[in-house]
Design a protein around this motif. Structure first.
Motif, short mmCIF file in Angstrom:
data_model
loop_
_atom_site.label_atom_id
_atom_site.label_comp_id
_atom_site.label_asym_id
_atom_site.label_seq_id
_atom_site.Cartn_x
_atom_site.Cartn_y
_atom_site.Cartn_z
N ILE A 1 -28.23 7.03 20.86
CA ILE A 1 -27.37 6.22 20.01
C ILE A 1 -26.46 5.38 20.90
O ILE A 1 -26.11 5.78 22.03
N ASN A 2 -26.11 4.20 20.43
CA ASN A 2 -25.17 3.35 21.17
C ASN A 2 -23.92 4.16 21.49
O ASN A 2 -23.31 4.75 20.60
N LEU B 1 -16.26 5.67 15.61
CA LEU B 1 -16.02 6.64 14.54
C LEU B 1 -14.71 7.39 14.76
O LEU B 1 -13.97 7.68 13.81
N LEU C 1 -28.10 4.93 9.13
CA LEU C 1 -26.85 5.56 8.71
C LEU C 1 -26.77 5.65 7.18
O LEU C 1 -25.76 6.04 6.63
N LEU D 1 -28.27 0.47 16.27
CA LEU D 1 -27.40 1.58 16.65
C LEU D 1 -28.15 2.63 17.45
O LEU D 1 -27.58 3.31 18.30
N ILE E 1 -23.90 11.18 14.07
CA ILE E 1 -24.77 10.85 15.21
C ILE E 1 -26.11 11.55 15.08
O ILE E 1 -27.18 10.94 15.28
N VAL F 1 -20.70 4.01 19.38
CA VAL F 1 -20.63 4.55 18.03
C VAL F 1 -19.67 5.74 17.93
O VAL F 1 -18.80 5.76 17.05
N MET G 1 -16.75 -2.98 18.06
CA MET G 1 -17.14 -1.64 17.61
C MET G 1 -16.15 -0.60 18.12
O MET G 1 -15.73 0.30 17.38
#
Length: 236
Positions: A195-196, A203, A226, A180, A217, A199, A41
């Motif tokens: 949120i993780n 992004l 998402l 997520l 987010i 992420v 990720m």
């Protein structure tokens, strides 16, 4: 690796005499990793992609090849595991097959009815890592042919659920993140959503601007998905 390989069977406790006997005779280890999903990720690599599988395969090959090479080095001083002599030909055949797979070879495998999936070196974004993985198996085979191995098994793919949490990993063993957005229980009662933390980094790597990252987010935390965000999603 050195401490575990030397002491396994000497100080450990086992649930039965048979398990204790086999553990001493073969000195199996279970080295592994955690947070592979988080790594992919953070690099902006899809989990179910050729690039993701190649990177994971290269890391796995490097870890296992290096551990067997180290095991052979220890065997040069302390001798191989007690059951090695009865299994030397078979174990060296397995090591040779692993070496072929680490170098991405499509054929030449010994004693196999099902051809393994070799490392896709071309798809690995870190070419130095892929080359190091193959070199690790070269060394593992070379040293093993001279000294044998101190351990019949060196690595294993495990969930690492508990230790992964202790190490503050974003994902556990080899699996991707299960969600997520997560719910955290508060000591005083109630929950809040987070949120993780990978992420935003992912992004950013994929080229999103700061305000776009913030919008994504906020949408994910607010709706738990998402799907249908307020801005377009780029496909890497």
């Amino acid at each position: 690796m050195d401490i575990g390989a030397r002491n396994l069977g000497a100080d450990a406790q086992f649930p039965s005499e048979k398990i204790a006997e086999l553990s001493y005779r073969y000195r199996t280890l279970g080295l592994g990793y955690a947070n592979i999903g988080g790594l992919l990720m953070s690099l902006g690599l899809p989990y179910d992609s050729d690039e993701g599988r190649a990177l994971c395969g290269a890391i796995t090959a490097l870890m296992t090849g290096t551990s067997y090479a180290t095991s052979a080095e220890i065997a040069s001083e302390l001798g191989p595991f007690p059951g090695y002599a009865d299994n030397a030909d078979h174990m060296l055949r397995v090591i040779r097959n692993h070496r072929r797979a680490a170098w991405g070879e499509d054929d030449g495998y010994e004693g196999l009815k099902t051809r393994p999936v070799p490392l896709d070196i071309e798809c690995c974004q870190d070419q130095a890592l892929a080359v190091a993985a193959g070199a690790a198996w070269d060394r593992a085979l070379e040293l093993g042919e001279m000294h044998g191995y101190r351990n019949a098994q060196s690595t294993v793919i495990a969930p690492t659920g508990t230790i992964g949490l202790v190490m503050d990993c974003d994902t556990t063993g080899i699996e991707p993140d299960f969600a997520l957005v997560k719910f955290k229980k508060l000591a005083g009662g109630g929950y809040f959503k987070i949120i993780n933390r990978i992420v935003p980094q992912a992004l950013d790597v994929l080229g999103y601007e700061a305000d776009e990252v913030r919008d994504i987010i906020n949408y994910a935390v607010g709706h738990g998905t998402l799907l249908r965000p307020r801005i377009s999603i780029m496909i890497a």
